[in-house]
Design a protein around this motif. Structure first.
Motif, PDB file in Angstrom:
ATOM      1  N   GLU A 437      -3.453 -19.729  70.296  1.00 40.49           N
ATOM      2  CA  GLU A 437      -4.841 -20.180  70.415  1.00 40.49           C
ATOM      3  C   GLU A 437      -5.020 -21.573  69.801  1.00 40.49           C
ATOM      4  O   GLU A 437      -5.715 -22.433  70.359  1.00 40.49           O
ATOM      5  CB  GLU A 437      -5.780 -19.183  69.735  1.00 40.49           C
ATOM      6  N   HIS A 528      -6.152 -16.212  80.368  1.00 41.39           N
ATOM      7  CA  HIS A 528      -7.563 -16.262  79.976  1.00 41.39           C
ATOM      8  C   HIS A 528      -8.328 -15.196  80.747  1.00 41.39           C
ATOM      9  O   HIS A 528      -8.274 -15.147  81.973  1.00 41.39           O
ATOM     10  CB  HIS A 528      -8.145 -17.643  80.261  1.00 41.39           C
ATOM     11  N   THR A 529      -9.013 -14.338  80.054  1.00 43.14           N
ATOM     12  CA  THR A 529      -9.724 -13.234  80.689  1.00 43.14           C
ATOM     13  C   THR A 529     -11.224 -13.392  80.506  1.00 43.14           C
ATOM     14  O   THR A 529     -11.692 -14.044  79.571  1.00 43.14           O
ATOM     15  CB  THR A 529      -9.281 -11.877  80.105  1.00 43.14           C
ATOM     16  N   ASN A 530     -11.963 -12.786  81.412  1.00 43.48           N
ATOM     17  CA  ASN A 530     -13.411 -12.882  81.401  1.00 43.48           C
ATOM     18  C   ASN A 530     -14.011 -11.518  81.772  1.00 43.48           C
ATOM     19  O   ASN A 530     -14.834 -11.403  82.671  1.00 43.48           O
ATOM     20  CB  ASN A 530     -13.863 -13.947  82.405  1.00 43.48           C
ATOM     21  N   ASN A 896     -12.125 -10.075  74.466  1.00 37.37           N
ATOM     22  CA  ASN A 896     -11.288 -10.866  75.372  1.00 37.37           C
ATOM     23  C   ASN A 896     -10.312 -11.746  74.613  1.00 37.37           C
ATOM     24  O   ASN A 896      -9.148 -11.900  75.008  1.00 37.37           O
ATOM     25  CB  ASN A 896     -12.170 -11.735  76.284  1.00 37.37           C
ATOM     26  N   GLN A 897     -10.760 -12.342  73.510  1.00 35.90           N
ATOM     27  CA  GLN A 897      -9.883 -13.231  72.741  1.00 35.90           C
ATOM     28  C   GLN A 897      -8.728 -12.474  72.084  1.00 35.90           C
ATOM     29  O   GLN A 897      -7.666 -13.059  71.842  1.00 35.90           O
ATOM     30  CB  GLN A 897     -10.705 -13.967  71.674  1.00 35.90           C
ATOM     31  N   HIS A 973     -15.759 -19.088  78.731  1.00 39.71           N
ATOM     32  CA  HIS A 973     -14.442 -19.378  78.145  1.00 39.71           C
ATOM     33  C   HIS A 973     -14.102 -18.270  77.145  1.00 39.71           C
ATOM     34  O   HIS A 973     -13.811 -18.540  75.986  1.00 39.71           O
ATOM     35  CB  HIS A 973     -14.446 -20.735  77.446  1.00 39.71           C
ATOM     36  N   ASN A 975     -11.638 -16.340  76.517  1.00 40.45           N
ATOM     37  CA  ASN A 975     -10.348 -16.216  75.857  1.00 40.45           C
ATOM     38  C   ASN A 975      -9.986 -17.458  75.050  1.00 40.45           C
ATOM     39  O   ASN A 975      -8.884 -17.604  74.566  1.00 40.45           O
ATOM     40  CB  ASN A 975      -9.241 -15.940  76.881  1.00 40.45           C
ATOM     41  N   MET A 976     -10.948 -18.401  74.925  1.00 36.78           N
ATOM     42  CA  MET A 976     -10.725 -19.588  74.116  1.00 36.78           C
ATOM     43  C   MET A 976     -11.364 -19.403  72.757  1.00 36.78           C
ATOM     44  O   MET A 976     -12.366 -18.714  72.630  1.00 36.78           O
ATOM     45  CB  MET A 976     -11.347 -20.815  74.809  1.00 36.78           C
TER      46      MET A 976
END
Length: 981
Positions: A437, A528-530, A896-897, A973, A975-976
């Motif tokens: 990350e 990256h997931t949402n 998600n993160q 965003h 997964n950010m």
């Protein structure tokens, strides 16, 4: 890692020992020298690498590695639990029928007395501890079943020795006539109400000596189904007991038979002289008989021919083993309280079974220690190398500390070690996913490493503390097998924080500083997931509730059958067939014979096809009855030992000297060397020699007992037969099994053949049961209390910890709600296994029952599931910042993160427990099955139970303040890292 497993598991069979006789100060000097050398070298390397501030860190890492390697190489011997080394575990309670009303028992004195009796030399490592208020626990390592029976007799013998006179028609005519006319009474009083005489049962082997004497009072009485011969003894004012004894030793009587010599102190000698002086022989030659009574049983009744003072002899039809037992009992003195004749809990495990478990545990450990490091190496590349070194150091330090603290390596300890591998990897995953990350944010490598370790360390400590809570609860309140699991888990998890935070950080710092790495490459399982996880909460909640209700229903349907004998009391016996049998056939044959039946398959290393071994569990409380039912049901199909022997060969008599009459050469008598044969004759010259070959290896004690049983069956007294059992490698007192033995015996060849045929027939009639376990209702009741208290206490501790750590009780309650969900799902999986076992046998599903290892699995999953939950909660706290509100978007963003870390951790732990399930062996099969179910449901509950419940509880406190965010903005965003990162 395989090379590390070998010293632990391969050498346990050979009992590797540390060098003996090294003074403590030399060990201390070696330790100080290693410390000095490690930090000196670390300082040098720090300067050489131009990182002097890292010198002490390098020195500490070097010391950790070198010290662990030294302990593993030349340290103390491995301490194996009885489930691996073979042995027995017995629990006895004070006999309430023989306890003085209102008087408490000094349990410490009772333990010391039993210890003096069963292990007078202190070299057998028999462990005796207090178990309950009036119970003791006896652990006997590396012992055969025959030796267990001998020790059990020593434990329950109180050692109450009395010297009395047998009532006879010359001096006690009125008492004898009264006793014969009123034979239902046990005791008789005189006119003053004082005890005048009482009946005492006669030891088997002495019955003929009293039946032939018409001058004494003898009667036959029914004791249950057994007929007992009793004699009448009279009370006397001298009251001579074993309290006056100063010594007891093995000896021989005037006929050369085994006997016990005893010595009184001066007071006892004076009293004994008065008693024997009062009962001198009559003028017509009639002699009075002295009753020697031990624990209310007449052992001997010699005639008194002269006055005796401070020395005497106890003679009878004794074997050498009985004499040694008597000597041990008399030397140890009487017990402060009588113990019940039968243990309330008993477990026996044969050494060969333990070795089979060691092989299976070794295999599981090796496979896990290869696959996990390979996966880390492939997935994280250079960081994987660092993680593998940290894992290697973690395992080395764990094993070294267990050796230093003399912790027992048990079968459940294998599971603890393997699980530690998965938990240690979890810490590294936390760091490296955080590093990913930081790099994604565009941070420089040095800054990314610093931030990753700093931010992940808090989560690592929080997550591991919950596992430590579960392990501590297991150790404090658990019993032997639970402690065997808790110790390596507790030590391993603690060390994993040191290796994953400190060691890995130091290595990466050096690598980055020296430019060995300029960038970090990693594979990615999840991009990256949402996902809107909370969108599925209503469906997930419905499914969870349905599964929990079904789990409860199936559990109630199974009822008492759901619980193993750990909780209900009962017996488990392992049996083996000569040829493979279908498990359904075994279950059908036993159904109706034994209550609350469960049959599981047991595959040993030599059992390539399977179907030879089965473990039978039932609530029946008698091991003997269960073994009888198994023998009745399967007859000749059960495996038995077999004996083959060569034709008896007469030993040459040339230049021979006959053995002393009535003497038996030591069983381990050394065979004369070729050089000695010319000058030292064989003491068995003129006797017979034969070679015995057994189908399955057998130890010296079992051979001797089998031979003596055949002698008694043939009408011979073992004390009257001179024989020797030996082989080229046997040493006196060892318990090693051999399939070849040599017998020398002073009997005619036809008689020898007859004896060996009898022994052969007995072996052919007796099935071999590799292990057995009996648990009484009192112990089972304590186990139920233990299970409930450990689960409840762990939940309470976790609620308190999370309440303090996250400054809100909602976090703790939400986490525990997920844990309760997980426990119910695991409970349902165990319950439904009984209905699926006949159809899903190819998946290795058995009729699992709740036992102590499965309770340990529940507690382990509590720790694992909370780990997952805490990682998400930590990220929720970070995303939330100082905002007093918790929103749906915050929870989705945090989940998600951390999704990649959640899936990676679950994968690595699941990989370990699947390996345990397939290769770990039957004894931890149910444990591994529960862990598989728990790992899956623990991952699910962290996302779909704990987080939604936390949101619901926090949002119920008040309305969300502030401007409402758009869902698309919050999840754009997901997964950010957030801006707070």
């Amino acid at each position: 890692m395989p090379w590390l497993a070998n010293p632990l598991f391969a050498q346990t069979v050979a009992e590797q020992t540390s060098p003996a006789g090294i003074p403590w100060y030399l060990n201390l000097l070696a330790f100080l020298a290693m410390v000095f050398a490690s930090f000196l070298l670390g300082g040098y390397l720090g300067k050489k690498l131009r990182m002097p501030d890292h010198g002490w860190k390098i020195g500490l890492i070097l010391f950790s590695f070198l010290a662990s390697a030294a302990v593993l190489t030349v340290g103390p011997k491995w301490h194996l639990g009885i489930d691996l080394s073979g042995g027995a575990y017995l629990v006895y309670q004070v006999d309430p029928a023989q306890k003085m009303p209102g008087k408490s028992v000094d349990m410490d004195e009772l333990i010391r007395a039993v210890k003096r009796r069963v292990d007078p030399s202190g070299v057998k490592e028999i462990n005796i501890i207090k178990y309950g208020n009036e119970q003791i626990e006896v652990t006997i390592p590396e012992v055969e079943e025959e030796e267990v029976e001998r020790i059990k007799s020593l434990i329950t013998t109180t050692g109450n020795l009395q010297f009395r006179i047998l009532a006879n028609t010359r001096r006690h005519k009125d008492l004898v006539e009264r006793a014969r006319s009123d034979a239902e009474q046990m005791k008789y009083l005189d006119a003053s109400g004082n005890l005048a005489a009482w009946w005492v049962p006669v030891k088997e082997g002495e019955v003929s000596s009293v039946l032939d004497d018409k001058n004494i009072a003898v009667r036959k009485r029914k004791a249950g189904k057994r007929e007992v011969i009793e004699v009448l003894v009279v009370a006397d004012p001298y009251n001579i007991t074993g309290a006056y004894l100063t010594n007891a030793s093995a000896g021989a009587d005037d006929k050369g038979r085994d006997a016990v010599n005893f010595v009184f102190d001066s007071d006892g000698g004076d009293l004994f002289g008065e008693l024997t002086g009062e009962y001198q022989p009559e003028k017509d030659g009639f002699t009075h008989r002295l009753a020697i009574i031990l624990d209310d049983v007449l052992y001997s009744a010699p005639g008194l021919e002269d006055r005796i003072y401070n020395r005497g002899i106890i003679r009878g039809n004794f074997t050498k083993e009985e004499v040694n037992n008597l000597v041990n009992v008399l030397k140890a003195g009487s017990l402060p309280a009588a113990l019940a004749k039968e243990p309330i809990s008993e477990l026996y495990s044969g050494p060969s079974l333990g070795q089979d478990m060691i092989k299976k545990g070794t295999r599981a450990m090796i496979i896990a220690s290869i696959l996990i490091p390979l996966f880390m190496l492939w997935y994280y590349r250079f960081c994987g190398i660092v993680a593998d070194f940290a894992l290697l150091l973690n395992m080395m330090m764990l094993l070294a500390l267990m050796l230093i603290f003399k912790a027992n390596f048990t079968l459940t300890g294998f599971a603890g070690l393997a699980l530690t591998v998965g938990m240690a990897v979890d810490n590294n995953v936390l760091v490296y996913e955080r590093l990913r990350e930081e790099l994604a944010r565009g941070a420089a490598l040095r800054m990314a490493i610093r931030n990753a370790f700093q931010r992940a360390s808090t989560t690592i400590v929080d997550a591991n503390l919950t596992t430590l809570i579960a392990a501590a609860v297991l150790y404090v309140f658990g019993r032997e097998q639970l402690k065997g699991f808790a110790v390596p888990l507790f030590i391993g998890v603690t060390l994993s924080m040191y290796t994953s935070i400190f060691v890995a950080r130091a290595i990466l710092d050096v690598a980055e500083k020296r430019r060995w790495i300029t960038h970090v490459k990693m594979h990615s399982m999840v991009g990256h997931t949402n996902f809107d996880f909370l969108r599925w909460f209503p469906l997930a909640a419905t499914v969870s509730v349905l599964f929990v209700v079904m789990a409860v229903a199936v559990s109630f349907q199974r009822g008492k059958d759901l619980f193993d004998i750990d909780f209900t009391g009962g017996v488990s016996v392992q049996m083996a067939f000569d040829r493979p049998e279908d498990i359904k056939y075994v279950r059908d044959e036993l159904r109706g014979r034994l209550p609350d039946l469960a049959v599981n398959s047991v595959k040993q290393e030599k059992d390539e096809l399977g179907g030879l071994g089965f473990l039978v569990k039932t609530s029946e409380m008698s091991i003997k009855k269960v073994k009888h039912e198994l023998a009745e049901a399967f007859g000749e199909k059960l495996t038995r030992n077999a004996l083959a022997f060569t034709a008896p060969e007469t030993i040459p008599t040339a230049d021979a000297e006959p053995a002393a009459p009535g003497k038996k050469p030591a069983d381990n008598a050394e065979q004369p060397s070729p050089a000695e044969k010319k000058t030292k004759p064989d003491p068995f010259a003129g006797g017979q020699r034969t070679e015995l070959t057994f189908k399955s290896p057998i130890n010296h004690l079992a051979v001797r007992q089998g031979l003596e049983a055949a002698m008694e069956q043939a009408g011979l007294s073992p004390d009257d037969v001179i024989y020797n059992i030996s082989n080229d490698t046997y040493q006196e007192g060892e318990n090693q099994k051999y399939d070849q033995w040599r017998l020398k015996i002073m009997l005619p060849p036809q008689r020898v053949e007859s004896l060996l045929e009898g022994m052969k027939a007995h072996l052919a009639e007796t099935p071999v049961f590799p292990s057995s376990n009996e648990i009484g209702e009192a112990v089972a009741s304590g186990t139920q209390t233990l299970a409930i208290s450990t689960l409840t206490l762990s939940w309470v501790c976790i609620i308190i910890f999370l309440w303090i750590r996250f400054q809100g009780v909602s976090f703790g309650l939400a986490a525990v709600a997920a844990l309760v969900h997980d426990v119910f799902i695991m409970l349902g999986a165990v319950a439904i296994s009984a209905y699926l076992a006949d159809y899903l046998g190819f998946l290795m599903i058995d009729q699992f029952k709740i036992n102590l290892p499965i309770v340990a699995a529940f507690l382990t999953i509590i720790g694992f599931s909370v780990n997952d939950t805490i990682v998400i909660f930590d990220r929720i706290r970070e995303v939330r910042g100082k905002d007093p509100n918790l929103t749906r978007e915050m929870v989705n963003l945090s989940t998600n993160q951390t999704l990649s870390r959640t899936l990676l951790t679950s994968f690595t732990v699941l990989l370990v427990v699947v390996i345990l399930y397939i290769f770990g062996g039957e004894a931890i099969h149910g444990f591994a099955f529960t862990l598989i179910v728990g790992t899956v449901t623990g991952t699910y509950s962290s996302v779909y139970v704990a987080s939604p419940i936390l949101l619901w509880m926090v949002s119920k406190k008040g309305p969300v303040a502030g401007k409402k965010r758009k869902k698309s903005d919050d999840l754009r965003h997901t997964n950010m890292p957030s801006k707070r990162m």
